[in-house]
Design a protein around this motif. Structure first.
Motif, PDB file in Angstrom:
ATOM      1  N   ILE A  84       0.841  -1.211   0.000  1.00 15.53           N
ATOM      2  CA  ILE A  84       0.000   0.000   0.000  1.00 15.53           C
ATOM      3  C   ILE A  84       0.874   1.259   0.000  1.00 15.53           C
ATOM      4  O   ILE A  84       0.679   2.164  -0.818  1.00 15.53           O
ATOM      5  N   GLU A  89       0.435   6.686  -6.048  1.00 13.69           N
ATOM      6  CA  GLU A  89      -0.575   7.730  -5.818  1.00 13.69           C
ATOM      7  C   GLU A  89      -0.362   8.341  -4.435  1.00 13.69           C
ATOM      8  O   GLU A  89      -0.668   9.509  -4.215  1.00 13.69           O
ATOM      9  N   PHE A  90       0.150   7.513  -3.524  1.00 10.59           N
ATOM     10  CA  PHE A  90       0.445   8.014  -2.179  1.00 10.59           C
ATOM     11  C   PHE A  90       1.842   8.623  -2.104  1.00 10.59           C
ATOM     12  O   PHE A  90       2.014   9.764  -1.719  1.00 10.59           O
ATOM     13  N   ILE A 101      -8.714  16.174  -4.500  1.00  7.39           N
ATOM     14  CA  ILE A 101      -7.939  15.120  -5.161  1.00  7.39           C
ATOM     15  C   ILE A 101      -6.970  14.442  -4.177  1.00  7.39           C
ATOM     16  O   ILE A 101      -6.002  13.808  -4.579  1.00  7.39           O
ATOM     17  N   GLY A 104      -7.821  10.280  -0.520  1.00  6.97           N
ATOM     18  CA  GLY A 104      -7.180   9.023  -0.122  1.00  6.97           C
ATOM     19  C   GLY A 104      -6.350   9.190   1.134  1.00  6.97           C
ATOM     20  O   GLY A 104      -6.601   8.553   2.163  1.00  6.97           O
ATOM     21  N   GLN A 107      -8.434  10.667   4.224  1.00  8.99           N
ATOM     22  CA  GLN A 107      -9.238   9.682   4.963  1.00  8.99           C
ATOM     23  C   GLN A 107      -8.334   8.747   5.768  1.00  8.99           C
ATOM     24  O   GLN A 107      -8.631   8.418   6.919  1.00  8.99           O
ATOM     25  N   GLU A 111      -8.388   8.142   9.763  1.00  2.74           N
ATOM     26  CA  GLU A 111      -8.418   6.821  10.408  1.00  2.74           C
ATOM     27  C   GLU A 111      -7.245   6.668  11.373  1.00  2.74           C
ATOM     28  O   GLU A 111      -7.395   6.143  12.484  1.00  2.74           O
ATOM     29  N   TYR A 325      -4.548  -4.021   9.833  1.00  5.33           N
ATOM     30  CA  TYR A 325      -4.236  -5.424   9.567  1.00  5.33           C
ATOM     31  C   TYR A 325      -4.095  -6.220  10.870  1.00  5.33           C
ATOM     32  O   TYR A 325      -4.644  -7.299  11.017  1.00  5.33           O
TER      33      TYR A 325
ATOM     34  N   LEU B   3     -15.302   4.275   6.139  1.00  6.05           N
ATOM     35  CA  LEU B   3     -14.046   4.203   6.878  1.00  6.05           C
ATOM     36  C   LEU B   3     -13.736   2.744   7.173  1.00  6.05           C
ATOM     37  O   LEU B   3     -14.642   1.905   7.183  1.00  6.05           O
ATOM     38  N   ILE B   4     -12.467   2.457   7.458  1.00  5.43           N
ATOM     39  CA  ILE B   4     -12.085   1.069   7.756  1.00  5.43           C
ATOM     40  C   ILE B   4     -12.882   0.541   8.954  1.00  5.43           C
ATOM     41  O   ILE B   4     -13.246  -0.637   9.006  1.00  5.43           O
ATOM     42  N   GLU B  44      -7.330  -9.617   5.383  1.00  8.76           N
ATOM     43  CA  GLU B  44      -6.266  -9.067   4.527  1.00  8.76           C
ATOM     44  C   GLU B  44      -6.862  -8.463   3.251  1.00  8.76           C
ATOM     45  O   GLU B  44      -6.457  -7.383   2.835  1.00  8.76           O
ATOM     46  N   VAL B  47      -8.315  -5.098   3.908  1.00  4.62           N
ATOM     47  CA  VAL B  47      -7.289  -4.054   4.064  1.00  4.62           C
ATOM     48  C   VAL B  47      -6.778  -3.607   2.694  1.00  4.62           C
ATOM     49  O   VAL B  47      -6.713  -2.417   2.386  1.00  4.62           O
ATOM     50  N   ILE B  48      -6.434  -4.589   1.865  1.00  4.85           N
ATOM     51  CA  ILE B  48      -5.887  -4.257   0.540  1.00  4.85           C
ATOM     52  C   ILE B  48      -6.916  -3.498  -0.292  1.00  4.85           C
ATOM     53  O   ILE B  48      -6.609  -2.473  -0.908  1.00  4.85           O
ATOM     54  N   HIS B  50      -9.506  -1.750   0.690  1.00  5.44           N
ATOM     55  CA  HIS B  50      -9.809  -0.443   1.279  1.00  5.44           C
ATOM     56  C   HIS B  50      -8.737   0.587   0.925  1.00  5.44           C
ATOM     57  O   HIS B  50      -9.039   1.670   0.410  1.00  5.44           O
ATOM     58  N   TYR B  51      -7.483   0.245   1.164  1.00  8.54           N
ATOM     59  CA  TYR B  51      -6.423   1.238   0.940  1.00  8.54           C
ATOM     60  C   TYR B  51      -6.069   1.389  -0.535  1.00  8.54           C
ATOM     61  O   TYR B  51      -5.582   2.448  -0.944  1.00  8.54           O
ATOM     62  N   THR B  52      -6.329   0.344  -1.323  1.00 11.25           N
ATOM     63  CA  THR B  52      -6.162   0.518  -2.764  1.00 11.25           C
ATOM     64  C   THR B  52      -7.218   1.500  -3.271  1.00 11.25           C
ATOM     65  O   THR B  52      -6.910   2.399  -4.069  1.00 11.25           O
ATOM     66  N   LEU B  54      -8.553   3.846  -1.564  1.00 10.89           N
ATOM     67  CA  LEU B  54      -8.143   5.183  -1.122  1.00 10.89           C
ATOM     68  C   LEU B  54      -7.035   5.740  -2.021  1.00 10.89           C
ATOM     69  O   LEU B  54      -7.028   6.923  -2.353  1.00 10.89           O
ATOM     70  N   SER B  55      -6.114   4.875  -2.427  1.00 15.28           N
ATOM     71  CA  SER B  55      -5.016   5.364  -3.275  1.00 15.28           C
ATOM     72  C   SER B  55      -5.569   5.932  -4.579  1.00 15.28           C
ATOM     73  O   SER B  55      -5.025   6.880  -5.136  1.00 15.28           O
ATOM     74  N   ARG B  56      -6.679   5.357  -5.044  1.00 17.78           N
ATOM     75  CA  ARG B  56      -7.278   5.853  -6.295  1.00 17.78           C
ATOM     76  C   ARG B  56      -7.976   7.188  -6.103  1.00 17.78           C
ATOM     77  O   ARG B  56      -8.369   7.827  -7.059  1.00 17.78           O
ATOM     78  N   ARG B  57      -8.144   7.577  -4.875  1.00 13.85           N
ATOM     79  CA  ARG B  57      -8.716   8.899  -4.579  1.00 13.85           C
ATOM     80  C   ARG B  57      -7.607   9.878  -4.208  1.00 13.85           C
ATOM     81  O   ARG B  57      -7.828  10.813  -3.446  1.00 13.85           O
ATOM     82  N   ASN B  58      -6.419   9.623  -4.710  1.00 17.62           N
ATOM     83  CA  ASN B  58      -5.280  10.473  -4.401  1.00 17.62           C
ATOM     84  C   ASN B  58      -4.522  10.775  -5.686  1.00 17.62           C
ATOM     85  O   ASN B  58      -4.527   9.964  -6.606  1.00 17.62           O
TER      86      ASN B  58
END
Lengths: 421, 470
Positions: A84, A89-90, A101, A104, A107, A111, A325, B3-4, B44, B47-48, B50-52, B54-58
């Motif tokens: 991740i 993108e991060f 924009i 990600g 949020q 959290e 996790y 949210l997670i 798992e 988690v993957i 959710h955060y993937t 989120l990455s697409r919203r960045n």
């Protein structure tokens, strides 16, 4: 290697548009007397050679079997974390000034803030500080600003590096700093700074300290944050600072790490750094953005509550993924650290080491043995880091060793250490 | 998006840890033990995903053009990332003494930074640019204290970064702000008026935040030195000087560099960065402890005059690996090419855009330039333009900074962008100006294509919700 896309023809086109004949003309505003012809830096290597060079340097470091913590902890990092954090993108984004924009990271930080508040028993936290030590120093400045007092009392059982950093900041800010053996506070004291578990691993009941110092602010440092999985949340403290690298960030020879700072709701406007808040967009949809920015340097300049700008956001993201996790299995992880450390401790006592403290501990503890320096160095030759020689930090603690166990020290490895003694 | 915590399912687990040793009871008193650990219960895959999501919203440099002025959002070479993940680095405990590879890397990086800046010594300890500034000002303070001089003032122009005065305050200095001249530069005579025995340092960003080089730098540094003061350089804009001119030769006494800007280590959504501090010989002893020396082996060394430590251990080491890799990858000629192309690109965009937008300081710029929103029709503001750029798929420029330009739009294209990218962006800007004229509401209500629309900042600050509650 070349990361510049412009071809010579394109550069010519650009120059023509600018109206100059050569790139040199763009530097006519720099006096010739300070211009240079060439840098004293090596010419470029090919990608292959760069890799060889770096792999060579990495190989010169030796990764040892380690029973050392002391501010840097060897914890398991699940594969999901790096996958991740490795998403570009991060990692190629800037601070989320444009929230539409950047939902990600915003949020994820929201959290993160939720998780840190839950772990520390505090109401608000920020999007991270440089590291635990600088967070502790900033907390001291914050406490002076809240209380309008100018003296900080810090216990000698706080990590030596952290005390050094607090000293540096206090000296710059002209804050009076007192190092003490036992908790004490007078009417001039803005805050008392403790570490729990302390540098020697000892666990204490913060509420008793808070009761004792009364109105004086209590700053508590958590440098091994996995202790929060099993130990009572430090809600008795007014400001909790900590080092969060244990949550999904490697040891990395000391950095980047993750500075944590959390506090009570009433102090939120004195909190340094970026803070993410929830809001709504024009259509009423939930969204997140940086907020309470009136505290910060880009708005307040010399009146800001800190100068912090860049932080350790990506480390905070790693911690968020890690904590998601690990989830409630954190209790289980904390128990493994606790149990294995006690297993090693008891076996060392059986081997003739002696007790130094009686206090309960989590995953670090101190034991004593005559001429331990010699033994320590023999074990290093066998590629085992058998604790930290405390005499190097506390001259009076001759022959004392500070040990640490995490879930990475298997029973087999602990038995191997015991066998090598 | 949820949210997670809102995806949590009671009893779900991604991982368990094996105890291996016999469990002992009663190791901790009840009063010391946590009652409940409130963490999400997810798998798992959860988690993957959710955060993937989120990455697409960045939006990062790898997603598209990011002309964010003063931030140098250049491409981050992938080899840097790979090298920083070598286990010989990532798993190295800071107290591990089998550390020669790490120390050699840091030592050589310091030497390269000295060569690039013309300064005599560097410390890699500061974790970010502002941290470097703070360190530099602590050095300034200790230097004068050591000389027995009591100097309390830092002079900085009104175009400076907000961190400059904020860092000065943290060191107990008072800041005196001087007004920039009509040409956007420091007026030497104006500066001289402020210089007296109370001035510890003058802090300049070179080139300044308008993207302009201080053409009088030699006179400035002479005036500063004649006054017994130090010249501090904010090195945020070092991308404009590589291989062309060195701060040390200009008379700069100390500076910080942002490795995450000039040396292509990524910004990571706001960090980790790295802000090494460089100094001339007379300030060397005041650098943070420990420094690294070569004495047969590479060793740590402590100086009694040092300001102390500004963080635990030695610096953002993993970031240093990336900067080191970058310098090795592009080398001496590559460094110069970086600056030449960064400056050429900026001047190209400036010439094109000044035909459509107000350019308050119209002269050759370095790596960036600043437009204003003056003359944009129908009271469309800089913020509106920035939000509309989101719809065109761009990260907007830096806005409303520096403060001396009305509705500032600060554009820094950097060297890793080509002509086509710049031309497309210029077209988007021109189109937005047309929209401002013909359909201003379209611009004022932007963005329209993002995952959330314009967010309510007033609500966020008035009723702060800073964490999730069930």
């Amino acid at each position: 290697m070349n990361f510049i896309p412009s071809t010579e023809t394109e550069q010519e086109d650009l120059l023509k548009e600018v109206g100059v004949s050569s790139v040199r003309d763009l530097f006519n505003d720099i006096p010739d007397s300070v211009k240079i012809d060439k840098l004293d830096v090596e010419e470029a290597l090919t990608e292959f050679k760069v890799k060889k060079k770096l792999e060579g340097l990495a190989a010169k470091n030796k990764i040892l079997k380690s029973f050392v913590g002391a501010g840097s902890y060897n914890h398991f990092i699940p594969s999901v974390v790096d996958h991740i954090v490795g998403r570009s993108e991060f990692y190629t984004a800037y601070t989320p000034y444009q929230p539409e924009i950047s939902q990600g990271i915003l949020q994820a930080i929201f959290e993160y803030q939720t998780m840190i508040c839950s772990l520390t028993g505090q109401d608000v936290t920020n999007a991270s500080m440089y590291d635990g030590a600088s967070a502790m120093a900033e907390a001291c400045i914050m406490a002076c600003s809240i209380s309008k007092k100018n003296k900080i009392v810090i216990l000698k059982s706080v990590h030596p590096d952290y005390r050094e950093v607090v000293k540096t900041y206090c000296s710059a800010y002209s804050i009076k700093l007192e190092e003490v053996e036992e908790v004490s506070a007078d009417e001039k004291t803005a805050a008392v700074v403790v570490q729990n578990p302390d540098f020697f691993g000892r666990v204490t009941d913060l509420s008793k300290i808070k009761e004792y110092i009364g109105e004086t602010l209590l700053i508590s440092g958590v440098i091994e944050p996995t202790s929060l999985f099993v130990l009572k949340e430090p809600s008795a403290a007014d400001i909790v600072v900590g080092e969060g690298h244990s949550f999904g960030n490697g040891m990395n020879f000391g950095g980047p790490y993750l500075g944590i700072i959390a506090t009570k709701d009433k102090f939120k406007r004195q909190l340094p750094g970026r803070i993410v808040g929830q809001t709504t967009d024009t259509e009423g949809k939930r969204g997140f953005m940086l907020t309470l920015q009136a505290r910060e340097q880009h708005i307040r300049r010399e009146k800001a509550c800190s100068n912090i700008c860049s932080n350790e956001a990506l480390c905070a993201l790693a911690a968020t993924v890690y904590l998601s996790y690990v989830g409630k299995s954190g209790v289980n992880l904390g128990d493994v650290c606790l149990q294995r450390a006690h297993y090693l401790y008891n076996k060392l006592l059986e081997k003739g080491f002696s007790k130094v403290f009686d206090a309960p501990f989590y995953n670090e503890f101190v034991v004593k043995l005559e001429n331990v320096r010699e033994l320590h160095s023999q074990l290093l030759d066998k590629r085992i880091m058998a604790g930290v020689l405390l005499e190097d930090y506390y001259p009076e603690m001759k022959d004392c060793l500070l040990f640490c166990c995490t879930e990475m020290n298997s029973k087999e490895e602990i038995d191997e250490l015991l066998g090598a003694l | 998006m949820k949210l997670i915590f809102e995806k949590s399912v009671k009893g779900r687990k991604a991982i368990e840890f094996d105890l291996e040793v016999l469990k002992q009871e009663g190791l901790l008193d009840e009063g010391l033990v946590r009652k409940e650990l409130d963490m999400p219960e997810v798998s798992e895959v959860d988690v993957i995903r959710h955060y993937t999501a989120l990455s697409r919203r960045n939006f990062g440099v790898d997603n598209g053009f990011y002309p964010l002025g003063s931030c140098t959002m250049k491409y981050n070479p992938k080899i840097n990332e790979d090298m920083s993940r070598l286990t010989g680095f990532t798993q190295l405990h800071p107290l591990n003494t089998f550390n020669q590879g790490a120390l050699q890397l840091m030592y050589e990086l310091e030497k390269d930074l000295c060569a690039i800046t013309g300064l005599d010594a560097f410390s890699l300890q500061p974790a970010a640019g502002a941290h470097g500034e703070l360190t530099g000002l602590m050095i300034t303070k200790n230097y004068f204290e050591d000389k027995g001089e009591n100097r309390k003032i830092i002079v900085t122009p009104d175009s400076s970064h907000g961190t400059n005065p904020a860092s000065a305050t943290m060191c107990g200095f008072d800041t005196v702000t001087i007004k920039s001249g009509a040409d956007g530069l420091v007026d030497v005579e104006e500066l001289k008026k402020q210089l007296d025995s109370n001035v510890a340092a003058v802090m300049l960003t070179i080139p300044n935040t308008l993207g302009l080089f201080e053409k009088d730098i030699v006179k400035i540094s002479k005036a500063v030195h004649d006054n017994g003061s130090l010249l501090y350089m904010d090195g945020a804009n070092m991308n404009a000087l590589l291989g062309i001119a060195r701060p040390g030769d200009m008379g700069v006494d100390l500076m910080h560099i942002n490795l995450h800007k000039t040396f292509a280590t990524p910004h990571g959504c706001g960090g980790p960065g790295s802000g090494p501090v460089g100094v001339v010989a007379k300030l060397k002893d005041f650098l943070p402890n420990p420094s690294i020396v070569l004495d047969g082996d590479y060793k740590f060394s402590n100086n009694t005059k040092s300001i102390g430590k500004v963080r635990a251990f030695y610096g953002n080491f993993n970031v240093l690996i990336k900067a080191y890799t970058y310098i090795k990858s592009i080398g001496r000629s590559g460094l110069r090419k970086v600056t030449e192309n960064a400056v050429l690109n900026a001047n190209y965009m400036k010439e094109k855009l000044k035909k459509e937008f107000d350019l308050p300081y119209d002269m050759v710029c370095k790596h960036e330039f600043v437009l204003s929103d003056k003359g944009v029709p129908n009271e469309v503001t800089t913020n509106d333009i920035a939000k509309r750029l989101l719809d065109y798929g761009y990260h907007p420029p830096t806005v409303y900074f520096p403060l001396i330009v009305h509705g500032a739009i600060m554009i820094e294209p950097n060297e890793t962008e080509g002509k086509k990218t710049m031309d497309d962006f210029i077209l988007a800007m021109i189109k937005i100006k047309e929209e401002a004229k013909n359909d201003p509401d379209l611009v004022k209500s932007a963005p329209h294509t993002t995952v959330v629309k314009k967010l309510d900042g007033v609500l966020a600050a008035r009723k702060p919700i800073l964490k999730y509650s069930k």
